[in-house]
Write a protein that holds these residues in place. Structure first.
Motif: not given
Length: 257
Positions: A125-137
């Motif tokens: 998916a790329g590094i954007q996915l971890r960043l997006s998940c982190n924002e949710l958490m």
């Protein structure tokens, strides 16, 4: 840029972010380069990146996936009404949403080149996915509960969304609570999918493997929960049971007829 040029650029940029890796030589072997790049993706903490990096990364990952071969839902044949069984790499499946077997941090797998689906989905998916998940958490303020789910964009995967769910970890005897929690994963994903207009969803074998839920019992719960949900809600959502191992394919094939 060629794939090799993109890969070397990405490795150099990721190494530059990590002063502790100063002096590491980039291997000449193609597979070793791929392993190094994946490892650097895996250990990178959630943080932003520049436009050029993202542009190169996106082109690289999309080309890698295209070379592996993308499977479209339209190419599959249902085994029951609106229900499919497909054996393959979920990161190459094009449907509305794929389900990720996440951990309670919801940030992906940080173990370099680990074989879990969480690692594969975050890698491609790329590094954007971890960043997006982190924002949710960060917005939630606490870890995700077992049986719950979150939805994000899928970024460089062929699917539109990733639905992340935390399955139960089985240590010792399988309990009634474990079974209820796993059923909750499937219901939560289906409810969240439909709330977001998702018309097709691919489930991995949640909680098997690293979380030690027995494969046969997990499959029974998966099939029964999906069938009950569709019957009770009159849902038209198309469901793909995605398996990777032959043993899981045989289990699901028997359950679904």
């Amino acid at each position: 840029m060629t794939q090799t040029e993109r890969r070397i650029y990405l490795i150099q940029e990721l190494l530059r972010e990590q002063p502790r890796f100063e002096g590491i030589e980039i291997p000449k072997n193609k597979q070793e380069q791929k392993n190094l790049l994946r490892s650097l993706f895996n250990i990178r903490m959630p943080q932003t990146a520049g436009h050029e990096f993202l542009e190169v990364q996106d082109a690289y990952l999309q080309t890698e996936t295209a070379e592996k071969g993308v499977t479209k839902l339209a190419d599959l044949h249902p085994i029951q009404k609106d229900i499919y069984l497909w054996q393959g790499d979920i990161t190459t499946l094009r449907c509305d949403a794929v389900v990720n077997a996440a951990n309670s941090q919801m940030l992906g797998c940080f173990c370099p080149c680990h074989g879990c689906i969480d690692n594969a989905i975050h890698t491609y998916a790329g590094i954007q996915l971890r960043l997006s998940c982190n924002e949710l958490m960060q917005a939630q303020g606490h870890e995700e509960g077992t049986g719950k789910a979150k939805i994000t964009l899928a970024y460089n995967l062929p699917s539109r969304y990733v639905i992340h769910t935390v399955g139960p970890i089985v240590r010792g005897e399988l309990t009634k609570k474990h079974k209820e929690q796993l059923a909750s994963c499937y219901r939560s994903c289906l409810e969240l999918a439909e709330h977001n207009g998702v018309k097709s969803i691919a489930f991995c074998c949640i909680s098997t493997g690293e979380f030690h839920f027995p494969n046969d019992k997990a499959a029974e719960i998966a099939v029964l929960t999906v069938q009950d949900y569709k019957r009770q809600t009159n849902s038209k959502i198309e469901v793909i049971f995605n398996v990777f191992k032959q043993i899981d394919y045989e289990i699901y094939r028997k359950l679904l007829g």
